[in-house]
Design an enzyme around this catalytic site. Structure first.
Site, PDB file in Angstrom:
ATOM      1  N   THR A   7      47.997  38.256  33.019  1.00  0.00           N
ATOM      2  CA  THR A   7      49.103  39.136  32.634  1.00  0.00           C
ATOM      3  C   THR A   7      50.277  38.797  33.539  1.00  0.00           C
ATOM      4  O   THR A   7      50.198  38.991  34.757  1.00  0.00           O
ATOM      5  CB  THR A   7      48.716  40.614  32.805  1.00  0.00           C
ATOM      6  OG1 THR A   7      47.545  40.870  32.042  1.00  0.00           O
ATOM      7  CG2 THR A   7      49.853  41.521  32.340  1.00  0.00           C
ATOM      8  N   LYS A  33      51.029  43.143  25.779  1.00  0.00           N
ATOM      9  CA  LYS A  33      50.125  43.512  26.866  1.00  0.00           C
ATOM     10  C   LYS A  33      50.777  44.587  27.754  1.00  0.00           C
ATOM     11  O   LYS A  33      50.116  45.525  28.197  1.00  0.00           O
ATOM     12  CB  LYS A  33      49.769  42.266  27.689  1.00  0.00           C
ATOM     13  CG  LYS A  33      49.055  42.527  28.988  1.00  0.00           C
ATOM     14  CD  LYS A  33      47.613  42.986  28.837  1.00  0.00           C
ATOM     15  CE  LYS A  33      47.033  43.371  30.193  1.00  0.00           C
ATOM     16  NZ  LYS A  33      45.638  43.633  30.214  1.00  0.00           N
ATOM     17  N   LYS A  51      50.702  45.411  39.797  1.00  0.00           N
ATOM     18  CA  LYS A  51      51.449  44.219  39.336  1.00  0.00           C
ATOM     19  C   LYS A  51      51.941  44.451  37.901  1.00  0.00           C
ATOM     20  O   LYS A  51      53.123  44.294  37.602  1.00  0.00           O
ATOM     21  CB  LYS A  51      50.531  42.992  39.377  1.00  0.00           C
ATOM     22  CG  LYS A  51      50.986  41.833  38.477  1.00  0.00           C
ATOM     23  CD  LYS A  51      49.991  40.678  38.486  1.00  0.00           C
ATOM     24  CE  LYS A  51      48.720  40.881  37.715  1.00  0.00           C
ATOM     25  NZ  LYS A  51      48.740  40.567  36.296  1.00  0.00           N
TER      26      LYS A  51
HETATM   27  P1  NAP Z   1      40.660  38.298  40.172  1.00  0.00           P
HETATM   28  O1  NAP Z   1      39.240  38.697  40.070  1.00  0.00           O
HETATM   29  O2  NAP Z   1      41.462  38.697  41.360  1.00  0.00           O
HETATM   30  O3  NAP Z   1      40.713  36.708  39.996  1.00  0.00           O
HETATM   31  C1  NAP Z   1      41.909  36.003  40.099  1.00  0.00           C
HETATM   32  C2  NAP Z   1      41.604  34.530  40.010  1.00  0.00           C
HETATM   33  O4  NAP Z   1      42.816  33.799  40.054  1.00  0.00           O
HETATM   34  C3  NAP Z   1      40.740  34.021  41.162  1.00  0.00           C
HETATM   35  O5  NAP Z   1      39.908  33.012  40.655  1.00  0.00           O
HETATM   36  C4  NAP Z   1      41.794  33.453  42.115  1.00  0.00           C
HETATM   37  O6  NAP Z   1      41.290  32.437  42.959  1.00  0.00           O
HETATM   38  C5  NAP Z   1      42.772  32.865  41.120  1.00  0.00           C
HETATM   39  N1  NAP Z   1      44.120  32.728  41.678  1.00  0.00           N
HETATM   40  C6  NAP Z   1      45.000  33.708  41.984  1.00  0.00           C
HETATM   41  N2  NAP Z   1      46.144  33.176  42.446  1.00  0.00           N
HETATM   42  C7  NAP Z   1      45.984  31.844  42.434  1.00  0.00           C
HETATM   43  C8  NAP Z   1      46.819  30.760  42.791  1.00  0.00           C
HETATM   44  N3  NAP Z   1      48.058  30.931  43.253  1.00  0.00           N
HETATM   45  N4  NAP Z   1      46.330  29.506  42.655  1.00  0.00           N
HETATM   46  C9  NAP Z   1      45.076  29.299  42.186  1.00  0.00           C
HETATM   47  N5  NAP Z   1      44.237  30.285  41.831  1.00  0.00           N
HETATM   48  C10 NAP Z   1      44.698  31.549  41.953  1.00  0.00           C
HETATM   49  O7  NAP Z   1      41.511  38.813  38.927  1.00  0.00           O
HETATM   50  P2  NAP Z   1      41.007  39.160  37.461  1.00  0.00           P
HETATM   51  O8  NAP Z   1      40.672  40.601  37.417  1.00  0.00           O
HETATM   52  O9  NAP Z   1      40.062  38.136  36.983  1.00  0.00           O
HETATM   53  O10 NAP Z   1      42.407  39.015  36.684  1.00  0.00           O
HETATM   54  C11 NAP Z   1      42.932  37.756  36.296  1.00  0.00           C
HETATM   55  C12 NAP Z   1      44.118  38.003  35.370  1.00  0.00           C
HETATM   56  O11 NAP Z   1      43.670  38.730  34.221  1.00  0.00           O
HETATM   57  C13 NAP Z   1      45.234  38.836  36.011  1.00  0.00           C
HETATM   58  O12 NAP Z   1      46.479  38.396  35.583  1.00  0.00           O
HETATM   59  C14 NAP Z   1      44.931  40.231  35.514  1.00  0.00           C
HETATM   60  O13 NAP Z   1      46.076  41.049  35.494  1.00  0.00           O
HETATM   61  C15 NAP Z   1      44.389  39.949  34.119  1.00  0.00           C
HETATM   62  N6  NAP Z   1      43.478  40.980  33.577  1.00  0.00           N
HETATM   63  C16 NAP Z   1      42.469  41.502  34.322  1.00  0.00           C
HETATM   64  C17 NAP Z   1      41.627  42.475  33.748  1.00  0.00           C
HETATM   65  C18 NAP Z   1      40.485  43.125  34.521  1.00  0.00           C
HETATM   66  O14 NAP Z   1      39.924  44.130  34.036  1.00  0.00           O
HETATM   67  N7  NAP Z   1      40.077  42.618  35.668  1.00  0.00           N
HETATM   68  C19 NAP Z   1      41.829  42.907  32.446  1.00  0.00           C
HETATM   69  C20 NAP Z   1      42.857  42.328  31.716  1.00  0.00           C
HETATM   70  C21 NAP Z   1      43.685  41.362  32.288  1.00  0.00           C
HETATM   71  P3  NAP Z   1      40.459  32.811  44.296  1.00  0.00           P
HETATM   72  O15 NAP Z   1      39.041  32.993  43.849  1.00  0.00           O
HETATM   73  O16 NAP Z   1      40.654  31.665  45.182  1.00  0.00           O
HETATM   74  O17 NAP Z   1      41.062  34.080  44.835  1.00  0.00           O
END
Ligand code: NAP
Length: 286
Positions: A93, A168, A236
């Protein structure tokens, strides 16, 4: 079956990549913290040594990382290495303007881009039941929807690049309302001396019920603040909602209020908690 490269194996990305593997795609993965790729490699994913190599060996590249600048970083690192015609699908997102900027820059190199943010939470990712808002050309979106099918409940084109992110953000406004409804209602019940489990069950089964009641309610009752959708990601998204609204001179006071309340959790060092921890703000348990 396509050669799919997957970048970002967090709460959402890891199960999504797992579904692609189960569907028979050849999947290369890359994660900034390499250990997170191990369980997928055991299931047959190839671990790319770096983003350039992942890009060189993929027909479709999916990213699910964090903020606008994170997507910018990973996509920029791959743009010069991908073969012409490669389809980039970003499921993070991010700001609609960033999605449009990435699409423009990729198009200059003969590459294609679809913004495809998701909703359905970590459970939706695990169960392969995400709703996906797709922005891009009709042909690119059709191709993206086919690739994402193993983890999709519903995916539709909602407009050109950037429209997926706008949809979104509209979704996040509704999510914020449901979250604050759950936490404020149950905190009220607790403070006036009612049985909170009974309140959750009776209210959740009636007109006050919601997806948040069903899915976040049990975590809230168990004080289980593990992810989930993190406070970090929710604030965010609310920031992006507020700035998109401000650009149009539009007021979204409820979203601003929930964001303000969640920031108290972030200030207390609880950015990684799931958003249902908002309950603790009401109970003054920071
Ligand atoms: P998360 O568990 O914090 O995972 C984030 C991932 O992105 C990790 O693998 C992290 O790597 C990687 N990352 C972040 N910044 C980076 C960078 N600069 N360079 C390379 N890798 C990077 O987050 P998530 O919950 O999976 O969410 C991911 C996305 O989906 C976000 O945009 C979030 O808003 C969206 N989303 C999440 C949900 C939910 O329920 N969780 C639902 C809908 C949408 P590391 O492992 O090294 O930290």
């Amino acid at each position: 079956m396509a050669r799919v490269g997957f970048v970002g194996l967090g709460v959402m990305g890891a199960p999504m990549a797992g579904h692609l593997l189960s569907a028979g795609h050849s999947v290369s993965v890359w994660n900034r913290t390499p250990g997170k790729a191990d369980s997928l490699v055991e299931k047959g994913a190839k671990m790319a040594p770096n983003l350039a190599s992942l890009a060189e060996n993929s027909d479709v590249i999916i990213s699910c990382v964090g903020r606008s600048e994170d997507v910018d970083q990973v996509v920029s690192a791959m743009a010069d290495c991908a073969a012409a015609g490669t389809l980039f699908i970003d499921q993070s997102t991010i700001e609609p303007a960033m999605a449009r900027s990435l699409a423009r820059r990729l198009a200059e190199k003969g590459l294609r881009f679809v913004d495809a943010p998701v909703t359905g939470g970590s459970m939706g990712a695990q169960n392969g039941a995400l709703t996906i808002f797709c922005g891009g050309s009709e042909a690119d979106v059709i191709e993206a929807i086919e690739i994402m099918a193993p983890y999709t409940k519903r995916a539709e084109r909602v407009g050109e690049v950037g429209a997926g992110q706008m949809m979104k953000l509209a979704n996040q406004v509704a999510v914020g309302g449901a979250l604050v409804g759950l936490c404020e209602s149950l905190a009220f019940a607790a403070k006036v001396g009612l049985d909170v489990e009974q309140a959750h069950s009776m209210i959740g089964g009636g007109a006050g019920g919601s997806w948040a009641f069903q899915n976040y309610g049990p975590k809230l009752l168990a004080s289980d603040w593990s992810p989930g959708f993190s406070v970090k990601n929710q604030t965010k998204d609310f920031g992006y909602c507020e700035s998109a609204a401000a650009d149009l001179g539009l007021e979204i006071p409820m979203t601003a209020l929930v964001n303000e309340l969640l920031k108290r959790l972030a200030d207390a060092g609880r950015e990684e908690d799931t958003t249902a921890a908002l309950y603790d703000v009401y109970l003054d348990r920071l």
